[in-house]
Design a protein around this motif. Structure first.
Motif, mmCIF file in Angstrom:
data_model
loop_
_atom_site.group_PDB
_atom_site.id
_atom_site.type_symbol
_atom_site.label_atom_id
_atom_site.label_comp_id
_atom_site.label_asym_id
_atom_site.label_seq_id
_atom_site.Cartn_x
_atom_site.Cartn_y
_atom_site.Cartn_z
ATOM 1 N N LEU A 18 0.825 -1.203 0.000
ATOM 2 C CA LEU A 18 0.000 0.000 0.000
ATOM 3 C C LEU A 18 0.863 1.259 0.000
ATOM 4 C CD1 LEU A 18 -2.820 1.090 -0.088
ATOM 5 C CD2 LEU A 18 -2.906 0.979 2.391
ATOM 6 N N ILE A 19 1.993 1.214 0.674
ATOM 7 C CA ILE A 19 2.903 2.366 0.653
ATOM 8 C C ILE A 19 3.454 2.568 -0.758
ATOM 9 C CG2 ILE A 19 5.131 3.201 1.502
ATOM 10 C CD1 ILE A 19 4.365 1.912 4.216
ATOM 11 N N LEU A 20 3.784 1.468 -1.455
ATOM 12 C CA LEU A 20 4.239 1.565 -2.849
ATOM 13 C C LEU A 20 3.138 2.143 -3.732
ATOM 14 C CD1 LEU A 20 6.308 0.979 -5.101
ATOM 15 C CD2 LEU A 20 5.355 -1.335 -5.227
ATOM 16 N N LEU A 21 1.901 1.693 -3.537
ATOM 17 C CA LEU A 21 0.783 2.211 -4.338
ATOM 18 C C LEU A 21 0.572 3.698 -4.069
ATOM 19 C CD1 LEU A 21 -1.530 1.471 -6.324
ATOM 20 C CD2 LEU A 21 -2.977 1.229 -4.301
ATOM 21 N N ARG A 22 0.607 4.098 -2.814
ATOM 22 C CA ARG A 22 0.426 5.512 -2.481
ATOM 23 C C ARG A 22 1.533 6.373 -3.062
ATOM 24 N NH1 ARG A 22 -1.446 5.692 3.874
ATOM 25 N NH2 ARG A 22 -3.536 4.844 3.565
ATOM 26 N N THR A 23 2.759 5.875 -3.001
ATOM 27 C CA THR A 23 3.887 6.633 -3.544
ATOM 28 C C THR A 23 3.770 6.776 -5.061
ATOM 29 O OG1 THR A 23 5.289 5.805 -1.763
ATOM 30 C CG2 THR A 23 6.405 6.710 -3.683
ATOM 31 N N SER A 24 3.444 5.680 -5.730
ATOM 32 C CA SER A 24 3.367 5.742 -7.193
ATOM 33 C C SER A 24 2.180 6.588 -7.656
ATOM 34 C CB SER A 24 3.307 4.344 -7.793
ATOM 35 O OG SER A 24 2.145 3.667 -7.385
ATOM 36 N N THR A 25 1.042 6.525 -6.952
ATOM 37 C CA THR A 25 -0.097 7.353 -7.370
ATOM 38 C C THR A 25 0.183 8.827 -7.131
ATOM 39 O OG1 THR A 25 -1.205 7.017 -5.244
ATOM 40 C CG2 THR A 25 -1.863 5.592 -7.056
ATOM 41 N N THR A 26 0.896 9.141 -6.053
ATOM 42 C CA THR A 26 1.244 10.538 -5.791
ATOM 43 C C THR A 26 2.199 11.059 -6.860
ATOM 44 O OG1 THR A 26 0.944 10.189 -3.419
ATOM 45 C CG2 THR A 26 2.223 12.110 -4.084
ATOM 46 N N LEU A 27 3.208 10.260 -7.197
ATOM 47 C CA LEU A 27 4.145 10.657 -8.248
ATOM 48 C C LEU A 27 3.445 10.789 -9.589
ATOM 49 C CD1 LEU A 27 7.045 11.292 -9.024
ATOM 50 C CD2 LEU A 27 7.446 8.840 -9.264
ATOM 51 N N LEU A 28 2.534 9.879 -9.874
ATOM 52 C CA LEU A 28 1.776 9.926 -11.131
ATOM 53 C C LEU A 28 0.913 11.185 -11.199
ATOM 54 C CD1 LEU A 28 1.420 8.166 -13.642
ATOM 55 C CD2 LEU A 28 -0.551 7.142 -12.536
ATOM 56 N N ALA A 29 0.309 11.568 -10.086
ATOM 57 C CA ALA A 29 -0.506 12.784 -10.065
ATOM 58 C C ALA A 29 0.361 14.027 -10.295
ATOM 59 C CB ALA A 29 -1.255 12.899 -8.736
ATOM 60 N N LEU A 30 1.529 14.072 -9.673
ATOM 61 C CA LEU A 30 2.425 15.208 -9.869
ATOM 62 C C LEU A 30 2.911 15.289 -11.317
ATOM 63 C CD1 LEU A 30 4.504 15.032 -6.570
ATOM 64 C CD2 LEU A 30 2.732 16.703 -7.173
ATOM 65 N N LEU A 31 3.244 14.148 -11.892
ATOM 66 C CA LEU A 31 3.677 14.129 -13.292
ATOM 67 C C LEU A 31 2.545 14.534 -14.232
ATOM 68 C CD1 LEU A 31 5.848 10.892 -13.343
ATOM 69 C CD2 LEU A 31 6.655 13.225 -13.739
ATOM 70 N N SER A 32 1.326 14.130 -13.915
ATOM 71 C CA SER A 32 0.175 14.503 -14.747
ATOM 72 C C SER A 32 -0.049 16.009 -14.726
ATOM 73 C CB SER A 32 -1.084 13.790 -14.263
ATOM 74 O OG SER A 32 -0.946 12.411 -14.396
ATOM 75 N N LEU A 33 0.060 16.593 -13.546
ATOM 76 C CA LEU A 33 -0.102 18.051 -13.455
ATOM 77 C C LEU A 33 1.036 18.780 -14.158
ATOM 78 C CD1 LEU A 33 -1.444 18.309 -9.808
ATOM 79 C CD2 LEU A 33 -2.742 18.437 -11.938
ATOM 80 N N LEU A 34 2.250 18.227 -14.102
ATOM 81 C CA LEU A 34 3.368 18.811 -14.848
ATOM 82 C C LEU A 34 3.098 18.743 -16.349
ATOM 83 C CD1 LEU A 34 6.229 20.013 -14.949
ATOM 84 C CD2 LEU A 34 7.105 17.659 -14.877
ATOM 85 N N GLN A 35 2.520 17.633 -16.821
ATOM 86 C CA GLN A 35 2.170 17.498 -18.232
ATOM 87 C C GLN A 35 1.194 18.587 -18.664
ATOM 88 O OE1 GLN A 35 4.379 15.916 -19.837
ATOM 89 N NE2 GLN A 35 3.135 14.363 -20.833
#
Length: 157
Positions: A14-31
């Protein structure tokens, strides 16, 4: 004879999932910011938009592994796995539409992708994190475990 209690679910999936979803959200907003910069006339940001898209695709694959670990190792729900698989397919289509210069599809799919990523972020952070399995020698129950918060507390006199 009863079976022993099931071991608690591990925390790391769950910590891996939370970390990857947070990073994915930040990358999406950067896009989104890079696309807006390109549309404002900063044409150099298109190369950054492409590079960030490739990093985003890599993080989606990591998130897919994390979602599978939540399901099987963490005994969690199935929805993170199928939603991440859907996101992976959408990111692949997004990259293909971008290289094909199909801007109508690319922009529309981009809006849907950012929405899906943010919903996945909220869902991942709403999943309850399993309690840690803390052991301290000579604890209150004699087995080296501390009582869970909110549980009964015995006072010896």
């Amino acid at each position: 004879m009863s079976s022993p209690p099931a071991a608690p679910a591990p925390r790391w999936p769950l910590i891996l999932l939370r970390t990857s979803t947070t990073l994915l959200a930040l990358l999406s907003l950067l896009q989104v910011m890079l696309a807006g910069s390109f549309l404002n006339g900063t044409y150099e940001s298109l190369k950054d938009h492409e590079g960030t898209g490739m990093v985003l695709a890599t993080v989606v694959v990591v998130q897919l592994a994390g979602a599978a670990a939540v399901r099987w190792h963490g005994r969690g729900p199935l929805w993170p796995l199928w939603t991440t698989a859907l996101l992976a397919g959408a990111v692949t289509g997004q990259i293909a539409a971008g290289y094909a210069r199909a801007l109508g599809v690319h922009v529309t799919l981009g809006v849907l992708l950012v929405s899906g990523v943010l919903f996945g972020l909220v869902g991942a952070w709403r999943l309850p994190l399993p309690a840690r399995n803390v052991r301290v020698a000579g604890g209150p129950d004699g087995a080296g475990r501390l009582p869970r918060p909110g549980g009964p507390v015995e006072v010896s006199q």
